[in-house]
Design a protein around this motif. Structure first.
Motif, PDB file in Angstrom:
ATOM      1  N   CYS A   1      61.659  -8.860 -31.565  1.00  0.00           N
ATOM      2  CA  CYS A   1      61.341  -7.183 -31.787  1.00  0.00           C
ATOM      3  C   CYS A   1      59.647  -7.537 -32.367  1.00  0.00           C
ATOM      4  O   CYS A   1      59.377  -8.200 -33.140  1.00  0.00           O
ATOM      5  CB  CYS A   1      62.387  -7.523 -33.129  1.00  0.00           C
TER       6      CYS A   1
ATOM      7  N   ALA B   1      66.327   0.646 -36.610  1.00  0.00           N
ATOM      8  CA  ALA B   1      66.475  -0.329 -35.110  1.00  0.00           C
ATOM      9  C   ALA B   1      66.421   0.942 -34.150  1.00  0.00           C
ATOM     10  O   ALA B   1      67.307   2.026 -34.575  1.00  0.00           O
ATOM     11  CB  ALA B   1      67.906  -0.818 -35.266  1.00  0.00           C
TER      12      ALA B   1
ATOM     13  N   THR C   1      63.089 -12.849 -30.470  1.00  0.00           N
ATOM     14  CA  THR C   1      64.473 -13.476 -30.821  1.00  0.00           C
ATOM     15  C   THR C   1      64.755 -13.547 -29.498  1.00  0.00           C
ATOM     16  O   THR C   1      65.069 -12.303 -28.474  1.00  0.00           O
ATOM     17  CB  THR C   1      65.134 -11.627 -30.678  1.00  0.00           C
TER      18      THR C   1
ATOM     19  N   THR D   1      63.800  -3.683 -31.020  1.00  0.00           N
ATOM     20  CA  THR D   1      64.874  -4.040 -31.224  1.00  0.00           C
ATOM     21  C   THR D   1      64.462  -4.154 -29.778  1.00  0.00           C
ATOM     22  O   THR D   1      65.014  -4.792 -29.445  1.00  0.00           O
ATOM     23  CB  THR D   1      66.396  -3.863 -31.330  1.00  0.00           C
TER      24      THR D   1
ATOM     25  N   HIS E   1      67.307  -6.373 -26.950  1.00  0.00           N
ATOM     26  CA  HIS E   1      67.794  -7.035 -28.158  1.00  0.00           C
ATOM     27  C   HIS E   1      69.584  -6.597 -28.139  1.00  0.00           C
ATOM     28  O   HIS E   1      69.854  -7.642 -28.563  1.00  0.00           O
ATOM     29  CB  HIS E   1      67.111  -8.233 -28.997  1.00  0.00           C
TER      30      HIS E   1
ATOM     31  N   THR F   1      58.268  -5.736 -26.130  1.00  0.00           N
ATOM     32  CA  THR F   1      59.352  -7.265 -26.138  1.00  0.00           C
ATOM     33  C   THR F   1      59.686  -7.431 -25.171  1.00  0.00           C
ATOM     34  O   THR F   1      59.664  -8.809 -25.701  1.00  0.00           O
ATOM     35  CB  THR F   1      60.393  -6.261 -25.990  1.00  0.00           C
TER      36      THR F   1
END
Length: 338
Positions: A195, A245, A186, A208, A211, A85
């Motif tokens: 993500c 999420a 993101t 995620t 984030h 990520t």
């Protein structure tokens, strides 16, 4: 806003545990102010017994116990891709080891971004006062027979990381029997933050990273952290309609669209507070933090000042605030409302 918690009794460090269909998690024992209980590494794919083709998301920190736990969890798997990520030191450092062990490529938006501009430093008199306060806290704790660790105030960055495969929004990063994973850039927490979404035909899950985290707000620290980009990225997640999420730290988040919308509102409220303090004549970041963070432990004022700087960068770009004595906002600059 209402944050979520992960019960410490609900998991064991190093254990591979299911958290959603097709998804297992192994939590590293690196708890901290930034990582909550620790980094969650996710294994996606495979069959009901954990065998087969999988992808790994955020292999985690360079920690022997976590490396060994991942090796055990992946014994009967074929790792096809390693998704990152972003490259803070609690997310990406084990990617190189895992890639060497499995032959799987590392996949991310890119390496850590350019640091952009010199944000300066906290005023010397502020740092000196906080050092004296920290020394007094340490002395008081020692007098009580307690051990006190200095708080970690910044997230370390894995600047050695460069992905084998660079991806952007909409790129398919992995696929298996009945499921597909896609990248969603993101930026905000970092410029390269990405993500990854999992679509199994029944449910759409978004991983995620940092984030969107259910347990806490996200650190946005210039120069690589960008509050305007972060808010835009939150709005993208809020508009997607994903079913679940799964952040790298903390518990899964049901109804991520609603949660991301609440985060936007929370950040905009803080922005309004920062602007109001500047309009009231508080023209330095330390003074703003003293006013707005009265309920926060003073040893955390340094990261709080970086958060305020992120808001001021946005306010300057929006034309609501001007910075004096510097071409760009800095920690040691003077600000005035327009």
């Amino acid at each position: 806003m209402q944050f979520l918690t992960l019960d410490r009794d609900s998991f064991a460090y190093g254990a591979s545990m299911p958290v959603a269909p097709l998804v297992r998690r192994v939590i590293a024992e690196n708890p901290s102010k930034f990582t909550y209980h620790g980094t969650g590494t996710y294994i996606v794919g495979g069959d009901e017994t954990g065998r087969g083709d999988v992808v790994v998301i955020d292999p985690g920190p360079r920690l022997d116990s976590h490396r060994d736990a991942l090796a055990a969890a992946l014994t009967q798997c074929r790792v096809r891709a390693i998704l990152i990520t972003h490259c803070h030191a609690d997310h990406s450092p084990l990617a190189g080891w895992l890639s060497a062990e499995t032959g799987a490529p590392t996949v991310a938006f890119g390496p850590h971004g350019d640091d952009g501009w010199d944000i300066g430093d906290d005023p010397p008199e502020v740092l000196a006062a906080e050092q004296r306060e920290a020394a007094q806290r340490r002395a008081d704790a020692e007098a009580r027979g307690e051990a006190v660790a200095d708080p970690v105030i910044e997230e370390a960055t894995d600047r050695e990381f460069t992905p084998d495969v660079a991806v952007g929004t909409g790129d398919v990063v992995a696929a298996g029997d009945g499921w597909t994973m896609t990248a969603l850039h993101t930026p905000g927490h970092t410029s390269n933050h990405t993500c990854f979404t999992l679509d199994d035909g029944m449910q759409r899950t978004i991983f995620t990273g940092d984030h969107v985290m259910g347990w806490s707000t996200t650190v946005v620290s210039p120069p690589d952290g960008d509050m305007a980009a972060y808010l835009d990225s939150l709005r993208v997640v809020a508009g997607r309609g994903d079913h679940l999420a799964i952040p790298t730290h903390g518990p899964p988040i049901p109804d991520p669209s609603a949660f991301a919308s609440q985060l936007v509102d929370h950040r905009l409220e803080r922005e309004r507070q920062v602007l109001d303090t500047v309009r009231a004549g508080l023209d330095t970041i330390p003074a703003i933090v003293e006013r707005l963070y009265v309920d926060v432990r003073r040893e955390l004022f340094k990261p709080a000042r970086r958060s305020v700087l992120a808001h001021l960068v946005k306010l300057v770009d929006d034309g609501a605030v001007a910075v004096e004595g510097a071409s760009r906002p800095r920690l040691d600059a003077v600000y005035r409302a327009l």
